[in-house]
Design a protein around this motif. Structure first.
Motif, mmCIF file in Angstrom:
data_model
loop_
_atom_site.group_PDB
_atom_site.id
_atom_site.type_symbol
_atom_site.label_atom_id
_atom_site.label_comp_id
_atom_site.label_asym_id
_atom_site.label_seq_id
_atom_site.Cartn_x
_atom_site.Cartn_y
_atom_site.Cartn_z
ATOM 1 N N ARG A 2 7.389 1.208 16.357
ATOM 2 C CA ARG A 2 6.503 2.386 16.917
ATOM 3 C C ARG A 2 5.638 2.755 15.500
ATOM 4 N NH1 ARG A 2 11.584 4.379 20.234
ATOM 5 N NH2 ARG A 2 10.991 3.104 22.142
ATOM 6 N N PHE A 3 5.815 2.444 14.467
ATOM 7 C CA PHE A 3 5.066 2.917 13.302
ATOM 8 C C PHE A 3 4.486 1.789 12.333
ATOM 9 C CE2 PHE A 3 7.753 6.420 14.397
ATOM 10 C CZ PHE A 3 6.762 7.450 14.351
ATOM 11 N N PRO A 4 3.726 0.675 13.104
ATOM 12 C CA PRO A 4 3.088 -0.325 12.290
ATOM 13 C C PRO A 4 2.385 -0.284 11.140
ATOM 14 C CG PRO A 4 2.076 -0.199 14.473
ATOM 15 C CD PRO A 4 3.021 0.980 14.394
ATOM 16 N N GLU A 5 1.614 1.012 11.207
ATOM 17 C CA GLU A 5 0.541 1.251 9.901
ATOM 18 C C GLU A 5 1.334 1.172 8.637
ATOM 19 O OE1 GLU A 5 1.740 5.327 11.462
ATOM 20 O OE2 GLU A 5 1.799 3.372 12.448
ATOM 21 N N LEU A 6 2.900 1.279 8.632
ATOM 22 C CA LEU A 6 3.560 1.387 7.476
ATOM 23 C C LEU A 6 4.365 0.034 6.984
ATOM 24 C CD1 LEU A 6 5.578 4.650 8.207
ATOM 25 C CD2 LEU A 6 3.269 4.411 7.054
ATOM 26 N N GLN A 7 3.969 -1.026 7.898
ATOM 27 C CA GLN A 7 4.593 -2.258 7.489
ATOM 28 C C GLN A 7 4.303 -2.871 6.157
ATOM 29 O OE1 GLN A 7 3.588 -4.945 10.648
ATOM 30 N NE2 GLN A 7 1.304 -4.542 10.388
ATOM 31 N N ASP A 8 3.221 -2.555 5.431
ATOM 32 C CA ASP A 8 2.764 -3.184 4.148
ATOM 33 C C ASP A 8 3.062 -1.966 2.936
ATOM 34 O OD1 ASP A 8 0.902 -1.169 4.815
ATOM 35 O OD2 ASP A 8 -0.843 -2.539 4.129
ATOM 36 N N ILE A 9 3.826 -0.927 3.261
ATOM 37 C CA ILE A 9 4.043 -0.139 2.251
ATOM 38 C C ILE A 9 4.816 -0.680 1.231
ATOM 39 C CG2 ILE A 9 3.465 2.057 3.564
ATOM 40 C CD1 ILE A 9 6.384 2.698 3.555
ATOM 41 N N TYR A 10 5.856 -1.596 1.402
ATOM 42 C CA TYR A 10 6.446 -2.380 0.457
ATOM 43 C C TYR A 10 5.823 -2.675 -0.632
ATOM 44 C CZ TYR A 10 4.576 -7.034 1.880
ATOM 45 O OH TYR A 10 3.802 -8.178 2.257
ATOM 46 N N LYS A 11 4.405 -2.899 -0.534
ATOM 47 C CA LYS A 11 3.677 -3.358 -1.783
ATOM 48 C C LYS A 11 3.590 -2.084 -2.681
ATOM 49 C CE LYS A 11 0.873 -6.301 1.258
ATOM 50 N NZ LYS A 11 -0.410 -6.469 1.468
ATOM 51 N N SER A 12 3.957 -0.962 -2.411
ATOM 52 C CA SER A 12 3.888 0.235 -3.356
ATOM 53 C C SER A 12 5.283 0.222 -4.052
ATOM 54 C CB SER A 12 3.595 1.580 -2.599
ATOM 55 O OG SER A 12 2.248 1.602 -1.907
ATOM 56 N N ILE A 13 6.357 -0.521 -3.752
ATOM 57 C CA ILE A 13 7.556 -0.097 -4.248
ATOM 58 C C ILE A 13 7.886 -1.540 -5.097
ATOM 59 C CG2 ILE A 13 10.167 -0.043 -3.783
ATOM 60 C CD1 ILE A 13 8.470 2.393 -3.201
ATOM 61 N N GLU A 50 10.925 5.557 -10.654
ATOM 62 C CA GLU A 50 10.714 4.343 -11.204
ATOM 63 C C GLU A 50 10.569 3.272 -10.085
ATOM 64 O OE1 GLU A 50 13.717 2.777 -13.989
ATOM 65 O OE2 GLU A 50 14.054 4.704 -14.562
ATOM 66 N N CYS A 51 10.982 3.417 -8.723
ATOM 67 C CA CYS A 51 10.741 2.616 -7.546
ATOM 68 C C CYS A 51 9.408 2.293 -7.208
ATOM 69 C CB CYS A 51 11.401 2.970 -6.398
ATOM 70 S SG CYS A 51 13.467 3.064 -6.438
ATOM 71 N N PHE A 52 8.621 3.423 -7.802
ATOM 72 C CA PHE A 52 7.096 3.402 -7.056
ATOM 73 C C PHE A 52 6.288 2.485 -8.129
ATOM 74 C CE2 PHE A 52 8.796 6.363 -4.224
ATOM 75 C CZ PHE A 52 7.980 6.465 -3.076
ATOM 76 N N ALA A 53 5.465 1.742 -7.580
ATOM 77 C CA ALA A 53 4.389 0.989 -8.263
ATOM 78 C C ALA A 53 3.083 2.064 -8.195
ATOM 79 C CB ALA A 53 3.939 -0.171 -7.808
ATOM 80 N N GLU A 54 3.095 2.743 -7.162
ATOM 81 C CA GLU A 54 1.922 3.629 -6.723
ATOM 82 C C GLU A 54 2.232 4.506 -5.399
ATOM 83 O OE1 GLU A 54 -1.629 1.339 -5.805
ATOM 84 O OE2 GLU A 54 -0.674 0.331 -4.138
ATOM 85 N N GLU A 55 1.379 5.566 -5.329
ATOM 86 C CA GLU A 55 1.491 6.161 -4.195
ATOM 87 C C GLU A 55 0.220 6.012 -3.275
ATOM 88 O OE1 GLU A 55 4.197 10.171 -4.533
ATOM 89 O OE2 GLU A 55 2.704 9.889 -6.412
ATOM 90 N N SER A 56 0.290 6.594 -1.946
ATOM 91 C CA SER A 56 -0.823 6.303 -1.187
ATOM 92 C C SER A 56 -0.751 7.378 0.073
ATOM 93 C CB SER A 56 -0.863 4.761 -0.658
ATOM 94 O OG SER A 56 -0.007 4.660 0.296
ATOM 95 N N SER A 57 -1.717 7.256 0.775
ATOM 96 C CA SER A 57 -1.740 8.170 2.108
ATOM 97 C C SER A 57 -0.481 7.568 3.092
ATOM 98 C CB SER A 57 -3.137 7.878 2.910
ATOM 99 O OG SER A 57 -3.087 6.419 3.166
#
Length: 311
Positions: A59-70, A143-150
């Motif tokens: 139901r929140f498919p816009e978040l499916q690629d946020i693993y790239k920020s971790i 430390e988990c985060f490579a970067e943050e985003s919107s």
């Protein structure tokens, strides 16, 4: 099988509201008006689960690629929110959480994209870290985060000055803040006084038991809570209540009151099976119960029997 593969984690609970306070022993964070969830990250995917272990990503498919920020395999505790003009809007998030039509889900994800804000880490590179003090887990979280985003961020905190942060939250029309002991451990599914809410408005969960049609196209919902195994009448809520909102959910009309006795003044009620849980928001007041009460939404991550009197 470790907890990453097993899933089903019950997040640590936050104790009920207290007055704003200052303390060197606590950190203070802004409280987002969103949906609590646990997020499982590896190097190729993310899996969001609510408190009942339902998958949220469809139901929140816009978040499916946020693993790239971790950049570490981890399990994060946090909040899903929809931010409009800098303010989390729960109603939009709640409506999105019940969508099933793929076209509507895609449209909503573009019109009102969600963000995941992490505030704790449960699992880090193969290690369960719940026995580490909160202040150490906060360092691991960064430390988990490579970067943050919107789409993904981690919750900032301040030390000592809880009253000032609460006043800022109030001025910015936010829900409030959370105070957490610096040395607190993470207890799965438990509520302790180590984490406490400090809210501008407070809310409470009730079972939706029926509705009454009123003049001028108004609707009043009949609400209750359980006292052990017995459903107890808790009055009406009119502000924010509407049949249109109710019809977004599956409900069952029944022949008689779900209470042991029909409460006086409810003779014209349309009774419902006690299947839906609603959130009622109100201004805390020691002398008046549920002042300025308004229906905030209907939630699907809590069972009716969990709506117990005094909890």
């Amino acid at each position: 099988m470790d907890i990453f593969d097993k899933k089903g984690i019950k997040p640590m609970l936050i104790a009920e509201m207290v007055d704003p306070f200052d303390s060197d022993d606590y950190i203070y964070e802004l409280k987002l008006d969103g949906m609590r969830c646990v997020a499982y990250f590896d190097d190729s995917s993310v899996d969001f689960r609510n408190k009942r272990d339902f998958k949220l990503l469809p139901r929140f498919p816009e978040l499916q690629d946020i693993y790239k920020s971790i950049r570490h395999k981890c399990i994060l505790d946090g909040e899903l929110a929809v931010i409009v003009n800098g303010i989390p809007v729960f109603n939009i998030l709640q409506r999105r959480s019940i969508l099933n039509d793929p076209f509507k889900i895609e449209l909503a994800s573009k019109m009102n994209p969600a963000i995941f804000v992490a505030f704790d880490v449960i699992y880090f590179d193969g290690e369960v870290v719940v026995d580490k003090p909160l202040i150490e887990r906060k360092k691991l979280l960064e430390e988990c985060f490579a970067e943050e985003s919107s789409k993904i961020a981690y919750s900032r905190y301040i030390e000592e000055h809880g009253i000032k942060l609460f006043e800022l939250a109030k001025k910015q029309h936010l829900e409030g803040i959370v105070a957490k002991k610096k040395d607190s451990l993470y207890w799965f599914g438990k509520e302790t006084r180590d984490w406490v809410k400090i809210k501008v408005m407070t809310d409470e969960d009730f079972v939706l038991c029926g509705y009454i049609l009123k003049p001028n196209n108004m609707t009043s919902f009949v609400i209750g809570q359980y006292d052990g195994s017995e459903l107890v009448y808790k009055g009406h809520i009119t502000l924010g209540a509407s049949l249109r909102k109710l019809n977004e959910y599956k409900y069952t009309v029944i022949d008689k009151s779900p209470f042991v006795f029909t409460p006086p003044g409810n003779e014209k009620a349309v009774w419902l099976a006690p299947e839906l849980v609603c959130i009622v928001e109100y201004m805390p007041d020691e002398s008046i119960e549920r002042r300025q009460a308004v229906l905030k939404g209907i939630r699907d991550d809590k069972l009716p029997m969990e709506c117990q009197v005094g909890e």
